[in-house]
Design a protein around this motif. Structure first.
Motif, PDB file in Angstrom:
ATOM      1  N   UNK A   9     -11.152 -25.992  41.051  1.00 13.15           N
ATOM      2  CA  UNK A   9     -12.093 -27.100  40.861  1.00 13.15           C
ATOM      3  C   UNK A   9     -13.296 -26.802  41.757  1.00 13.15           C
ATOM      4  N   UNK A  10     -14.496 -26.853  41.192  1.00 15.73           N
ATOM      5  CA  UNK A  10     -15.713 -26.676  41.974  1.00 15.73           C
ATOM      6  C   UNK A  10     -16.084 -28.020  42.578  1.00 15.73           C
ATOM      7  N   UNK A  34     -27.143 -36.334  34.689  1.00 16.17           N
ATOM      8  CA  UNK A  34     -26.618 -35.155  33.990  1.00 16.17           C
ATOM      9  C   UNK A  34     -25.454 -34.554  34.771  1.00 16.17           C
ATOM     10  N   UNK A  35     -25.611 -34.401  36.081  1.00 12.31           N
ATOM     11  CA  UNK A  35     -24.509 -33.872  36.902  1.00 12.31           C
ATOM     12  C   UNK A  35     -23.300 -34.795  36.870  1.00 12.31           C
ATOM     13  N   UNK A  36     -23.574 -36.075  37.037  1.00 10.66           N
ATOM     14  CA  UNK A  36     -22.469 -37.048  37.067  1.00 10.66           C
ATOM     15  C   UNK A  36     -21.713 -37.080  35.737  1.00 10.66           C
ATOM     16  N   UNK A  37     -22.429 -36.895  34.642  1.00  6.65           N
ATOM     17  CA  UNK A  37     -21.796 -37.003  33.324  1.00  6.65           C
ATOM     18  C   UNK A  37     -20.798 -35.888  33.029  1.00  6.65           C
ATOM     19  N   UNK A  38     -20.963 -34.720  33.671  1.00  8.01           N
ATOM     20  CA  UNK A  38     -20.013 -33.632  33.405  1.00  8.01           C
ATOM     21  C   UNK A  38     -19.001 -33.442  34.532  1.00  8.01           C
ATOM     22  N   UNK A  39     -19.105 -34.238  35.584  1.00  6.94           N
ATOM     23  CA  UNK A  39     -18.141 -34.166  36.683  1.00  6.94           C
ATOM     24  C   UNK A  39     -16.819 -34.789  36.263  1.00  6.94           C
ATOM     25  N   UNK A  40     -15.733 -34.209  36.745  1.00  6.29           N
ATOM     26  CA  UNK A  40     -14.430 -34.830  36.461  1.00  6.29           C
ATOM     27  C   UNK A  40     -14.096 -35.883  37.520  1.00  6.29           C
ATOM     28  N   UNK A  41     -14.812 -35.851  38.647  1.00  6.43           N
ATOM     29  CA  UNK A  41     -14.669 -36.866  39.689  1.00  6.43           C
ATOM     30  C   UNK A  41     -16.015 -37.008  40.371  1.00  6.43           C
ATOM     31  N   UNK A  50     -15.920 -30.585  39.618  1.00  2.00           N
ATOM     32  CA  UNK A  50     -16.192 -30.062  38.288  1.00  2.00           C
ATOM     33  C   UNK A  50     -15.080 -29.081  37.922  1.00  2.00           C
ATOM     34  N   UNK A  51     -14.357 -29.368  36.843  1.00  2.00           N
ATOM     35  CA  UNK A  51     -13.282 -28.464  36.439  1.00  2.00           C
ATOM     36  C   UNK A  51     -13.840 -27.316  35.591  1.00  2.00           C
ATOM     37  N   UNK A  52     -13.050 -26.269  35.448  1.00  2.00           N
ATOM     38  CA  UNK A  52     -13.508 -25.041  34.788  1.00  2.00           C
ATOM     39  C   UNK A  52     -14.103 -25.231  33.395  1.00  2.00           C
ATOM     40  N   UNK A  53     -13.584 -26.099  32.551  1.00  2.00           N
ATOM     41  CA  UNK A  53     -14.164 -26.226  31.206  1.00  2.00           C
ATOM     42  C   UNK A  53     -15.648 -26.612  31.180  1.00  2.00           C
ATOM     43  N   UNK A  54     -16.178 -27.197  32.256  1.00  2.00           N
ATOM     44  CA  UNK A  54     -17.593 -27.593  32.252  1.00  2.00           C
ATOM     45  C   UNK A  54     -18.489 -26.629  33.029  1.00  2.00           C
ATOM     46  N   UNK A  55     -17.930 -25.565  33.587  1.00  2.00           N
ATOM     47  CA  UNK A  55     -18.735 -24.642  34.388  1.00  2.00           C
ATOM     48  C   UNK A  55     -19.862 -23.994  33.588  1.00  2.00           C
ATOM     49  N   UNK A  60     -25.718 -23.802  32.747  1.00  2.00           N
ATOM     50  CA  UNK A  60     -26.881 -23.954  31.861  1.00  2.00           C
ATOM     51  C   UNK A  60     -27.780 -25.094  32.321  1.00  2.00           C
ATOM     52  N   UNK A  61     -27.168 -26.180  32.738  1.00  2.00           N
ATOM     53  CA  UNK A  61     -27.936 -27.331  33.190  1.00  2.00           C
ATOM     54  C   UNK A  61     -28.717 -26.990  34.453  1.00  2.00           C
ATOM     55  N   UNK A  62     -28.073 -26.321  35.420  1.00  5.47           N
ATOM     56  CA  UNK A  62     -28.756 -25.948  36.649  1.00  5.47           C
ATOM     57  C   UNK A  62     -29.911 -24.987  36.369  1.00  5.47           C
ATOM     58  N   UNK A  63     -29.693 -24.027  35.479  1.00  5.71           N
ATOM     59  CA  UNK A  63     -30.770 -23.103  35.107  1.00  5.71           C
ATOM     60  C   UNK A  63     -31.944 -23.847  34.480  1.00  5.71           C
ATOM     61  N   UNK A  64     -31.638 -24.786  33.616  1.00  4.71           N
ATOM     62  CA  UNK A  64     -32.675 -25.553  32.935  1.00  4.71           C
ATOM     63  C   UNK A  64     -33.509 -26.362  33.928  1.00  4.71           C
TER      64      UNK A  64
END
Length: 97
Positions: A9-10, A34-41, A50-55, A60-64
């Motif tokens: 978990x990141x 945006x960050x909060x929406x993909x966080x698992x906690x 952030x769990x692996x499936x959203x890495x 991509x979001x951070x790059x954008x």
């Protein structure tokens, strides 16, 4: 943003997370949601996880947001402890402390 890995978990340290400010910058508030929406906690005053499936989405979001030029590099780069191997999918948006 200072991060660490815990059981695949990141985790982003809560003091490095973007904050939401009513009436604040649209870009910064969008970044927060945006960050909060993909966080698992994502609790106030706690590290966000952030769990692996959203890495891939996180990368991509951070790059954008980095490429937009509205946020500083330090706000959109993941900073891992020097003794941590950075996962391949996060390397383009990561560095070591």
């Amino acid at each position: 943003m200072k991060v660490y890995l815990k059981d695949d978990i990141l985790c982003i340290h809560y003091e490095d997370l973007p904050s939401y400010k009513k009436g604040g910058s649209v870009v910064r508030n969008s970044y927060f949601w945006a960050l909060k929406s993909i966080a698992c906690y994502a609790r106030k005053g706690a590290d966000w996880e952030f769990d692996q499936p959203v890495w891939v989405a996180l990368s991509r979001m951070l790059l954008s947001f980095t490429e937009s030029g509205y946020l500083g590099y330090s706000e959109t780069i993941l900073e891992f402890p020097i003794d941590t191997q950075i996962p391949e999918v996060l390397r383009s948006v990561s560095t070591w402390l």
